[in-house]
Design a protein around this motif. Structure first.
Motif, PDB file in Angstrom:
ATOM      1  N   ARG A 295      21.863 127.030  31.249  1.00  0.00           N
ATOM      2  CA  ARG A 295      23.042 127.042  32.119  1.00  0.00           C
ATOM      3  C   ARG A 295      22.761 126.295  33.419  1.00  0.00           C
ATOM      4  O   ARG A 295      23.593 125.540  33.908  1.00  0.00           O
ATOM      5  N   THR A 296      21.588 126.493  33.979  1.00  0.00           N
ATOM      6  CA  THR A 296      21.268 125.868  35.257  1.00  0.00           C
ATOM      7  C   THR A 296      20.708 124.452  35.105  1.00  0.00           C
ATOM      8  O   THR A 296      20.756 123.678  36.057  1.00  0.00           O
ATOM      9  N   GLN A 297      20.190 124.123  33.926  1.00  0.00           N
ATOM     10  CA  GLN A 297      19.689 122.779  33.649  1.00  0.00           C
ATOM     11  C   GLN A 297      20.227 122.343  32.290  1.00  0.00           C
ATOM     12  O   GLN A 297      19.524 122.404  31.278  1.00  0.00           O
TER      13      GLN A 297
ATOM     14  N   HIS B   7      25.311 116.383  28.827  1.00  0.00           N
ATOM     15  CA  HIS B   7      26.588 116.552  29.534  1.00  0.00           C
ATOM     16  C   HIS B   7      27.688 117.167  28.658  1.00  0.00           C
ATOM     17  O   HIS B   7      28.645 117.727  29.169  1.00  0.00           O
ATOM     18  N   SER B   8      27.545 117.089  27.330  1.00  0.00           N
ATOM     19  CA  SER B   8      28.569 117.663  26.440  1.00  0.00           C
ATOM     20  C   SER B   8      28.382 119.170  26.234  1.00  0.00           C
ATOM     21  O   SER B   8      29.204 119.806  25.565  1.00  0.00           O
ATOM     22  N   GLN B   9      27.329 119.739  26.774  1.00  0.00           N
ATOM     23  CA  GLN B   9      27.017 121.157  26.572  1.00  0.00           C
ATOM     24  C   GLN B   9      28.153 122.047  27.068  1.00  0.00           C
ATOM     25  O   GLN B   9      28.584 121.949  28.202  1.00  0.00           O
ATOM     26  N   LYS B  10      28.627 122.921  26.162  1.00  0.00           N
ATOM     27  CA  LYS B  10      29.682 123.881  26.517  1.00  0.00           C
ATOM     28  C   LYS B  10      29.344 125.228  25.876  1.00  0.00           C
ATOM     29  O   LYS B  10      28.904 125.281  24.736  1.00  0.00           O
ATOM     30  N   HIS B  11      29.572 126.295  26.604  1.00  0.00           N
ATOM     31  CA  HIS B  11      29.342 127.615  26.015  1.00  0.00           C
ATOM     32  C   HIS B  11      30.672 128.218  25.583  1.00  0.00           C
ATOM     33  O   HIS B  11      31.704 127.971  26.190  1.00  0.00           O
ATOM     34  N   ARG B  12      30.631 128.984  24.495  1.00  0.00           N
ATOM     35  CA  ARG B  12      31.842 129.536  23.909  1.00  0.00           C
ATOM     36  C   ARG B  12      31.980 131.042  24.110  1.00  0.00           C
ATOM     37  O   ARG B  12      33.056 131.577  24.028  1.00  0.00           O
TER      38      ARG B  12
END
Length: 194
Positions: A125-127, A131-136
Protein backbone atom coordinates in the motif's frame (compact mmCIF):
# COMPACT_ATOMS: atom_id res chain seq x y z
CA UNK A 1 25.15 0.00 -4.91
CA UNK A 2 28.47 1.88 -4.84
CA UNK A 3 30.41 -1.41 -5.12
CA UNK A 4 28.71 -2.67 -8.28
CA UNK A 5 30.84 -3.29 -11.33
CA UNK A 6 30.34 -1.04 -14.33
CA UNK A 7 29.79 2.21 -12.46
CA UNK A 8 33.09 3.47 -13.83
CA UNK A 9 31.33 3.74 -17.23
CA UNK A 10 28.45 5.88 -15.92
CA UNK A 11 30.06 9.26 -16.61
CA UNK A 12 31.00 8.34 -20.22
CA UNK A 13 27.57 6.84 -20.90
CA UNK A 14 25.76 9.86 -19.50
CA UNK A 15 27.96 12.18 -21.57
CA UNK A 16 27.24 10.09 -24.68
CA UNK A 17 23.48 10.26 -24.12
CA UNK A 18 23.43 14.02 -23.50
CA UNK A 19 25.82 14.81 -26.37
CA UNK A 20 24.40 12.20 -28.79
CA UNK A 21 27.59 10.19 -29.24
CA UNK A 22 27.79 6.65 -30.61
CA UNK A 23 29.66 4.01 -28.62
CA UNK A 24 31.44 0.73 -29.25
CA UNK A 25 30.58 -1.54 -26.33
CA UNK A 26 32.11 -4.89 -25.40
CA UNK A 27 29.57 -6.75 -23.31
CA UNK A 28 29.73 -10.12 -21.57
CA UNK A 29 26.39 -11.86 -21.10
CA UNK A 30 25.77 -13.92 -17.98
CA UNK A 31 26.78 -17.56 -18.37
CA UNK A 32 28.97 -16.79 -21.36
CA UNK A 33 32.69 -16.52 -21.94
CA UNK A 34 32.28 -14.87 -25.33
CA UNK A 35 32.07 -11.10 -25.69
CA UNK A 36 29.17 -9.53 -27.56
CA UNK A 37 30.42 -6.49 -29.42
CA UNK A 38 28.13 -3.62 -30.35
CA UNK A 39 30.23 -1.67 -32.88
CA UNK A 40 27.74 1.19 -33.22
CA UNK A 41 25.55 1.53 -30.15
CA UNK A 42 23.30 4.59 -29.87
CA UNK A 43 22.74 5.18 -26.13
CA UNK A 44 19.37 6.70 -25.21
CA UNK A 45 18.51 6.11 -21.57
CA UNK A 46 19.86 4.98 -18.20
CA UNK A 47 17.63 3.37 -15.56
CA UNK A 48 18.31 1.89 -12.17
CA UNK A 49 16.29 -1.07 -10.96
CA UNK A 50 16.93 -3.24 -7.93
CA UNK A 51 20.32 -1.59 -7.22
CA UNK A 52 21.51 -2.23 -10.77
CA UNK A 53 21.99 0.22 -13.64
CA UNK A 54 20.85 -0.53 -17.21
CA UNK A 55 21.62 1.20 -20.49
CA UNK A 56 18.95 1.31 -23.20
CA UNK A 57 19.60 2.16 -26.80
CA UNK A 58 19.74 0.79 -30.31
CA UNK A 59 22.53 -0.97 -32.09
CA UNK A 60 23.06 -1.00 -35.82
CA UNK A 61 21.71 -4.27 -37.15
CA UNK A 62 19.02 -4.67 -34.47
CA UNK A 63 15.41 -3.51 -34.81
CA UNK A 64 14.45 -3.54 -31.15
CA UNK A 65 15.71 -1.75 -28.07
CA UNK A 66 18.91 -3.23 -26.66
CA UNK A 67 19.26 -3.39 -22.88
CA UNK A 68 22.71 -3.65 -21.34
CA UNK A 69 23.34 -4.00 -17.58
CA UNK A 70 26.30 -1.77 -16.76
CA UNK A 71 27.94 -4.48 -14.65
CA UNK A 72 28.31 -6.65 -17.78
CA UNK A 73 30.14 -3.98 -19.83
CA UNK A 74 33.83 -4.79 -20.23
CA UNK A 75 34.83 -1.74 -22.27
CA UNK A 76 33.37 1.17 -24.19
CA UNK A 77 34.76 3.84 -26.46
CA UNK A 78 33.23 6.66 -28.46
CA UNK A 79 33.16 6.08 -32.23
CA UNK A 80 32.76 8.58 -35.03
CA UNK A 81 29.36 7.69 -36.46
CA UNK A 82 26.07 9.53 -37.05
CA UNK A 83 23.89 9.26 -33.93
CA UNK A 84 20.32 7.96 -34.31
CA UNK A 85 17.95 9.56 -31.79
CA UNK A 86 15.21 7.41 -30.33
CA UNK A 87 11.53 7.80 -31.14
CA UNK A 88 10.71 6.01 -27.88
CA UNK A 89 9.66 8.00 -24.84
CA UNK A 90 11.68 6.16 -22.21
CA UNK A 91 10.89 8.70 -19.52
CA UNK A 92 7.08 8.55 -19.69
CA UNK A 93 5.88 5.54 -21.70
CA UNK A 94 8.32 2.72 -22.40
CA UNK A 95 8.21 1.13 -18.92
CA UNK A 96 4.54 1.90 -18.17
CA UNK A 97 3.31 -1.67 -18.66
CA UNK A 98 6.01 -3.49 -16.69
CA UNK A 99 7.72 -3.76 -13.34
CA UNK A 100 11.46 -3.36 -13.77
CA UNK A 101 13.40 -3.09 -17.01
CA UNK A 102 12.45 -6.07 -19.20
CA UNK A 103 10.01 -4.86 -21.86
CA UNK A 104 8.67 -7.24 -24.48
CA UNK A 105 6.55 -5.15 -26.84
CA UNK A 106 4.89 -8.27 -28.29
CA UNK A 107 3.45 -9.45 -24.97
CA UNK A 108 -0.16 -8.48 -24.24
CA UNK A 109 -1.34 -6.70 -21.12
CA UNK A 110 -2.87 -9.18 -18.70
CA UNK A 111 -4.96 -8.93 -15.58
CA UNK A 112 -3.32 -10.27 -12.42
CA UNK A 113 -5.19 -10.88 -9.18
CA UNK A 114 -3.43 -11.57 -5.90
CA UNK A 115 -4.53 -12.43 -2.42
CA UNK A 116 -2.14 -10.56 -0.13
CA UNK A 117 -1.74 -11.13 3.61
CA UNK A 118 -2.05 -8.11 5.87
CA UNK A 119 1.71 -7.86 6.56
CA UNK A 120 2.60 -7.61 2.89
CA UNK A 121 -0.39 -5.45 2.00
CA UNK A 122 0.81 -2.78 4.42
CA UNK A 123 4.12 -2.72 2.47
CA UNK A 124 2.42 -2.76 -0.95
CA UNK A 125 0.00 0.00 0.00
CA UNK A 126 2.77 2.43 0.88
CA UNK A 127 5.13 1.33 -1.91
CA UNK A 128 2.99 0.22 -4.88
CA UNK A 129 4.61 -2.35 -7.13
CA UNK A 130 3.09 -0.86 -10.30
CA UNK A 131 0.93 2.14 -11.13
CA UNK A 132 -1.99 -0.16 -12.12
CA UNK A 133 -2.14 -1.65 -8.60
CA UNK A 134 -5.66 -1.49 -7.15
CA UNK A 135 -7.12 -3.15 -4.08
CA UNK A 136 -10.61 -4.62 -4.13
CA UNK A 137 -11.33 -5.67 -0.58
CA UNK A 138 -10.64 -3.89 2.67
CA UNK A 139 -8.79 -5.83 5.33
CA UNK A 140 -11.69 -5.65 7.78
CA UNK A 141 -14.07 -7.28 5.26
CA UNK A 142 -11.90 -10.31 4.71
CA UNK A 143 -12.31 -13.36 6.91
CA UNK A 144 -8.59 -14.15 6.92
CA UNK A 145 -7.43 -10.52 7.15
CA UNK A 146 -6.08 -10.44 3.60
CA UNK A 147 -6.55 -8.08 0.65
CA UNK A 148 -7.37 -8.74 -2.99
CA UNK A 149 -5.02 -6.73 -5.22
CA UNK A 150 -5.33 -6.35 -9.00
CA UNK A 151 -2.80 -5.33 -11.64
CA UNK A 152 -2.93 -4.80 -15.39
CA UNK A 153 0.54 -5.21 -16.85
CA UNK A 154 2.86 -7.31 -19.00
CA UNK A 155 4.41 -10.27 -17.24
CA UNK A 156 8.17 -10.22 -17.02
CA UNK A 157 10.84 -11.80 -14.85
CA UNK A 158 11.07 -8.82 -12.50
CA UNK A 159 7.38 -9.01 -11.57
CA UNK A 160 7.57 -12.80 -11.16
CA UNK A 161 10.65 -12.42 -8.96
CA UNK A 162 8.93 -9.75 -6.87
CA UNK A 163 5.96 -12.05 -6.25
CA UNK A 164 8.23 -14.98 -5.46
CA UNK A 165 10.23 -12.88 -3.01
CA UNK A 166 7.04 -12.34 -1.02
CA UNK A 167 5.37 -15.68 -1.85
CA UNK A 168 5.04 -16.47 1.84
CA UNK A 169 2.44 -13.67 1.97
CA UNK A 170 1.00 -13.69 -1.56
CA UNK A 171 -1.22 -16.11 -3.46
CA UNK A 172 -1.67 -15.67 -7.20
CA UNK A 173 -5.38 -16.08 -7.97
CA UNK A 174 -5.10 -15.33 -11.68
CA UNK A 175 -3.82 -15.95 -14.29
CA UNK A 176 -3.03 -19.66 -13.98
CA UNK A 177 0.14 -19.18 -16.04
CA UNK A 178 1.58 -16.89 -13.38
CA UNK A 179 0.49 -19.12 -10.50
CA UNK A 180 2.20 -22.05 -12.25
CA UNK A 181 5.45 -20.08 -12.62
CA UNK A 182 5.48 -19.25 -8.91
CA UNK A 183 4.71 -22.90 -8.01
CA UNK A 184 7.51 -24.10 -10.28
CA UNK A 185 10.03 -21.74 -8.65
CA UNK A 186 8.87 -22.87 -5.18
CA UNK A 187 9.25 -26.54 -6.12
CA UNK A 188 12.81 -25.90 -7.32
CA UNK A 189 13.65 -24.29 -3.98
CA UNK A 190 12.09 -27.16 -2.02
CA UNK A 191 14.00 -29.73 -4.08
CA UNK A 192 17.28 -28.09 -3.06
CA UNK A 193 16.51 -28.95 0.56
CA UNK A 194 15.61 -32.62 0.08
Amino acid sequence: NPYAEGLEFMKDIFYSIVNKKVLKIDYLKFNSNKLTIYDKFHPHYLKQFNKRWYLFGCSDGYDSVTTIPLDRIKSLVEVNHLYKPSEIDFQNEYFDDVVGVTVNQDKPLIDVRLKVDKEQWLRMRTQPVHHSQKHRKKLSESEDNSMIVDFRLKLNKEFVNYLFQWSEYITVLQPDELADRIKSKAEKVLNRYK
